[in-house]
Every structure is written in C-alpha cells, then in structure tokens.
Design a protein around this motif. Sequence first.
Motif, PDB file in Angstrom:
ATOM      1  N   SER A   1      27.124  -3.088  49.468  1.00 40.98           N
ATOM      2  CA  SER A   1      28.309  -3.613  50.143  1.00 40.98           C
ATOM      3  C   SER A   1      29.565  -2.989  49.564  1.00 40.98           C
ATOM      4  O   SER A   1      29.554  -2.427  48.457  1.00 40.98           O
ATOM      5  CB  SER A   1      28.384  -5.141  50.019  1.00 40.98           C
ATOM      6  N   SER A   2      30.666  -3.135  50.298  1.00 43.31           N
ATOM      7  CA  SER A   2      31.937  -2.573  49.845  1.00 43.31           C
ATOM      8  C   SER A   2      32.576  -3.401  48.745  1.00 43.31           C
ATOM      9  O   SER A   2      33.620  -3.010  48.208  1.00 43.31           O
ATOM     10  CB  SER A   2      32.903  -2.466  51.027  1.00 43.31           C
ATOM     11  N   SER A   3      31.970  -4.527  48.398  1.00 43.60           N
ATOM     12  CA  SER A   3      32.474  -5.344  47.295  1.00 43.60           C
ATOM     13  C   SER A   3      31.634  -5.187  46.027  1.00 43.60           C
ATOM     14  O   SER A   3      31.832  -5.918  45.060  1.00 43.60           O
ATOM     15  CB  SER A   3      32.519  -6.822  47.703  1.00 43.60           C
ATOM     16  N   ALA A   4      30.700  -4.238  46.037  1.00 45.47           N
ATOM     17  CA  ALA A   4      29.839  -4.027  44.867  1.00 45.47           C
ATOM     18  C   ALA A   4      30.683  -3.658  43.657  1.00 45.47           C
ATOM     19  O   ALA A   4      31.574  -2.814  43.746  1.00 45.47           O
ATOM     20  CB  ALA A   4      28.824  -2.920  45.158  1.00 45.47           C
ATOM     21  N   PRO A   5      30.430  -4.263  42.503  1.00 48.59           N
ATOM     22  CA  PRO A   5      31.246  -3.978  41.319  1.00 48.59           C
ATOM     23  C   PRO A   5      31.142  -2.532  40.845  1.00 48.59           C
ATOM     24  O   PRO A   5      32.054  -2.021  40.191  1.00 48.59           O
ATOM     25  CB  PRO A   5      30.698  -4.950  40.267  1.00 48.59           C
TER      26      PRO A   5
ATOM     27  N   VAL B   1      28.717   9.204  41.319  1.00 45.89           N
ATOM     28  CA  VAL B   1      29.366   8.680  42.525  1.00 45.89           C
ATOM     29  C   VAL B   1      28.535   7.544  43.113  1.00 45.89           C
ATOM     30  O   VAL B   1      27.308   7.594  43.151  1.00 45.89           O
ATOM     31  CB  VAL B   1      29.582   9.807  43.566  1.00 45.89           C
ATOM     32  N   TRP B   2      29.243   6.517  43.536  1.00 48.87           N
ATOM     33  CA  TRP B   2      28.652   5.354  44.192  1.00 48.87           C
ATOM     34  C   TRP B   2      28.975   5.450  45.678  1.00 48.87           C
ATOM     35  O   TRP B   2      30.134   5.641  46.052  1.00 48.87           O
ATOM     36  CB  TRP B   2      29.219   4.059  43.608  1.00 48.87           C
ATOM     37  N   VAL B   3      27.969   5.322  46.522  1.00 51.72           N
ATOM     38  CA  VAL B   3      28.143   5.459  47.973  1.00 51.72           C
ATOM     39  C   VAL B   3      27.803   4.122  48.617  1.00 51.72           C
ATOM     40  O   VAL B   3      26.741   3.542  48.355  1.00 51.72           O
ATOM     41  CB  VAL B   3      27.241   6.573  48.544  1.00 51.72           C
ATOM     42  N   GLY B   4      28.702   3.615  49.457  1.00 49.61           N
ATOM     43  CA  GLY B   4      28.475   2.304  50.044  1.00 49.61           C
ATOM     44  C   GLY B   4      29.003   2.196  51.464  1.00 49.61           C
ATOM     45  O   GLY B   4      29.735   3.076  51.951  1.00 49.61           O
ATOM     46  N   PRO B   5      28.683   1.098  52.139  1.00 43.67           N
ATOM     47  CA  PRO B   5      29.126   0.889  53.525  1.00 43.67           C
ATOM     48  C   PRO B   5      30.535   0.294  53.581  1.00 43.67           C
ATOM     49  O   PRO B   5      30.971  -0.402  52.661  1.00 43.67           O
ATOM     50  CB  PRO B   5      28.094  -0.105  54.056  1.00 43.67           C
ATOM     51  N   TRP B   6      31.209   0.567  54.679  1.00 43.37           N
ATOM     52  CA  TRP B   6      32.535  -0.001  54.917  1.00 43.37           C
ATOM     53  C   TRP B   6      32.631  -0.416  56.376  1.00 43.37           C
ATOM     54  O   TRP B   6      32.109   0.279  57.260  1.00 43.37           O
ATOM     55  CB  TRP B   6      33.608   1.038  54.592  1.00 43.37           C
ATOM     56  N   THR B   7      33.285  -1.525  56.634  1.00 42.23           N
ATOM     57  CA  THR B   7      33.520  -1.988  58.002  1.00 42.23           C
ATOM     58  C   THR B   7      35.000  -2.249  58.207  1.00 42.23           C
ATOM     59  O   THR B   7      35.766  -2.404  57.244  1.00 42.23           O
ATOM     60  CB  THR B   7      32.744  -3.281  58.292  1.00 42.23           C
TER      61      THR B   7
ATOM     62  N   ILE C   1      41.376  -2.658  53.659  1.00 40.31           N
ATOM     63  CA  ILE C   1      41.664  -1.771  52.524  1.00 40.31           C
ATOM     64  C   ILE C   1      41.323  -2.403  51.177  1.00 40.31           C
ATOM     65  O   ILE C   1      41.473  -1.748  50.137  1.00 40.31           O
ATOM     66  CB  ILE C   1      43.144  -1.339  52.523  1.00 40.31           C
ATOM     67  N   THR C   2      40.820  -3.630  51.179  1.00 42.31           N
ATOM     68  CA  THR C   2      40.524  -4.304  49.913  1.00 42.31           C
ATOM     69  C   THR C   2      39.609  -3.490  48.997  1.00 42.31           C
ATOM     70  O   THR C   2      39.880  -3.378  47.791  1.00 42.31           O
ATOM     71  CB  THR C   2      39.915  -5.691  50.175  1.00 42.31           C
ATOM     72  N   PRO C   3      38.527  -2.878  49.506  1.00 45.67           N
ATOM     73  CA  PRO C   3      37.654  -2.109  48.602  1.00 45.67           C
ATOM     74  C   PRO C   3      38.310  -0.847  48.025  1.00 45.67           C
ATOM     75  O   PRO C   3      37.759  -0.239  47.104  1.00 45.67           O
ATOM     76  CB  PRO C   3      36.464  -1.730  49.504  1.00 45.67           C
ATOM     77  N   LEU C   4      39.459  -0.457  48.569  1.00 45.95           N
ATOM     78  CA  LEU C   4      40.115   0.773  48.144  1.00 45.95           C
ATOM     79  C   LEU C   4      41.282   0.521  47.197  1.00 45.95           C
ATOM     80  O   LEU C   4      41.925   1.470  46.726  1.00 45.95           O
ATOM     81  CB  LEU C   4      40.612   1.544  49.370  1.00 45.95           C
ATOM     82  N   LYS C   5      41.540  -0.727  46.885  1.00 47.95           N
ATOM     83  CA  LYS C   5      42.644  -1.049  45.984  1.00 47.95           C
ATOM     84  C   LYS C   5      42.333  -0.593  44.560  1.00 47.95           C
ATOM     85  O   LYS C   5      41.204  -0.288  44.226  1.00 47.95           O
ATOM     86  CB  LYS C   5      42.925  -2.553  46.022  1.00 47.95           C
TER      87      LYS C   5
END
Length: 456
Positions: free
Chosen positions: A367-371, A382-388, A393-397
Amino acid sequence: MPEPVHVDALGADGIYRTRRRMNITRVSGEKAGEISLVSPLYVRRTMTALREAVSPRASDRFAMLEKAAEVYLQGTVGGMDADQYARMVSRTSGVPLRVVRESAAGVAGTLRALRRTAGLAMPVGAVADWDDARTQSGSAVWTRKGDVFAVLASGNTPAVHGLWPEALALGYKVAVRPSNREPFTAFRLVSALREAGFGDDVVALLPTDHQTADVLIAEADYAMVYGGQDVADKYSGSPRVLPQGPGRSKILVTKDVDWRDKVDLIADAVSHLGGTACICTTAVLVEGDPAPLAAALAARLSRIPSLPADDPSAVLTVQPREQAERVDQHLHTVAEGTRPWLGGDSIVDELSAGGAVLRPAVHEVSSSSAPQLDVELPFPCVWVGPWTRQDGITPLKQSLVVTAMTEDRGLIESLLGEPTVTNLYLGDNPTTWTRPGVPHDGYLGEFLMRTKAVIR
C-alpha cells in the motif's frame, strides 16, 4: 606499501598535526593514513580567530573561488595529484571512482558558477551593497545574519562539498569538520581555497570527534549538519542549524504515462552516485499494479556488475564486509512483510580484493501507506508500491524531491503547494537532476542572509 597519508587540521595559524590521531582505512581493511583530531580548546581559539578576521571584498572572493576550482580539480594538493586524490577517496569511502570524479567536477563547476549564482536568493527589491545608488532614496540591502558558518560534512560523495562554499561567496568565514571516514575532499578543497587567496583565518578545516563537533556548532553563528534522521531530529528545533538529513526522494507514475518507457530512467535514478545521495530515488509509486514495474526494475538493476570501487566501470558502492553485513541485516528487518524482487536473500557480494559490494534491492509494498516508503538506505534500494487517486499527495510528503510522471495539472499544483515536498520535477526529469543556481534544499542564502533597510 605506500606511505600513510596524514590529514592535518588547517587552523588560523596554518597546518596543525595533533598528538591525538585516528586511523583512516581502506574498505579492504588496510590502513590508508591518519587524521588529526583537534581539541575543544583548539576549536574555540580557531573560531575566535575566524570571527575577528576580515572577509575579502566580493569581487576578490569570486576570483578566488574560480581559482580554487582549478586547483581543487587539477592541482597537486597535500602531495596528491587529481588522480591520486580520486583513487584515495574511492578506496577509503567505497564510492565508485567514476562517481568521485564526476562529483569533483561538479564541485569545481559550482565554484566557478558562484559569481553568477550566489546572489540568486537576493530579493528583487534589495541591492547587494549599501552604497548602491538606490539606497539614496531608501532600499533594502542584502546582508549577512552572522559572521562564522560551521559545516559538519558527511563522506557520502565529494558532491556534499558543493554547497557550503556559497557561504564564502556571501562573505562568511567558514570552518569545516570533515568526515573522519573520507576527509580527503574537505582537506583538498580547503587547501585549494587557501592557495587561491582565502586567508587561514577565513576558511579552516577542523577534524574532531563527535563530542567536539558540538563545540564547533556552539561557537558558530550558523551551521549546516549532514547526517541521518537522528541528526535531523537533534537540530530540528534550532534556527541556527540547517540539517541535511535523509532525502526520501520519490517518483510517482500515474496511469496516463506508460512506465515501460521509463524503466531505464528510474533505475538510473535509484543507482545514481551508488545510491548514496539524498536525491537518489528510494520509492516509486505507480497507479495500478506495481508488480510489473518492480519486476522490470529488478531485471534492470540486477545487470549492474559487482566491481572494486576503484574500477573505472564500477557503479555500486563498496563497504568493509562487516559493515555491509550490518546493512544487509537492517534491510531484512525493515523489509519484513514486503515482496522481494531483488536482494531478498542478500545484498552483500564479497570481493576477492577485500570489502563487499552493496548490491541493489527492489521490494514491493502492498500500500501507499507502507512504512518502508520512508526508509532510505545507503545503497540502491527502492520500494515500489501502488497509488490511487484517493491516496492523493499524502504518500509523497516529507520528500526532498518528487518526480511526478503525470499529465494531471491538479495533482501537480497540489504537490507544488505542499510545504514538505522540497523540490518538484515533472516528466522525464529524475530526482537526481541538479544544476548550479537551482536550489537543493532552498538557497543557502535564504538561511544565511537577510534584508536590512538603508537610506542615506
């Protein structure tokens, strides 16, 4: 066996070799030299001398910086020519030789550009000198907020020394504490600046232990400190200290962009500078299924060869085997619960000549909230994850750089307006893009200077 290299302090009275010294070792474990460690008393005396010194005139400063660029890049300094210096840095820090040379060229280019770039942070309503004609009727004048600037440098790559010379250009006196692991770049640059005309009481090199480094910060008016999250947290409440901590730089790919055309660009952004810099991409978010992109990145990064750091073709960082194994163990701890595409078994590739290569790692998060998306490690990881769209923009802060591969203008404007996204690049501009005059973490002048009203 070559003679050990001595990296001495460069104080207000010249070169100083202390009784207390620390060994500098190659990644193979062999001794490369010794670095002098100065006492708190020596730091205080040097900082007092810097505070009392008169900075050169602006026109002279820029000429000196340009001359220092040539000495640093091409001269013989401390008995080492440019090639010997680059190889010593590579063999002690584990940074690939090509990266050392590219970084050194970048530092020299920044020094040459300061005549043009040092004033870019100045407000358009201000003037640089009090005797400018505009102060006759009243004007803002761009002035220093202090006199002495301290730098606690890291040994990631020589590129970290491309930022602080701007303080010299602005008229500050500067004291640099080098990395005890790789002090050669700081010694070479400070020596080059002195050879170019900056006085011993204008720019100094003060190698210290960690406790004495705190004295250096306390004695300065302003300071810049490199380090991890612990360093950023330690100084986050001080208006006098500019922390240079983790970058957590990210790439976002939305569904209106074909990621298959971007794999090489993303992989290069992950492995740039051996993956050690704060601008290297550490997380990729993709709108849709992240697995195909993770697999493609893993395939691309797996092709990078394991080579000794001083091999001209080396891309990956080399560390002492024990240190590399500690990094590997930490990766396994923080990656728990993710899907490994590369580096899941081990990232340690031991070399016959000594030391171990830190191989790339690619892990998929759910998930895009993975720590893990906020975990930055000192190699290409590199960590690769899903975004919806709902994620926003929360996961990109909390990112030094976000590269947004998208056609969504609303998303772009949201990222531009987000205070915790320091830099925003669009399209095919990787997180690793830089250019003299374009701010890294804001302009250093924003931190060191202020406007003062003058009328005469």
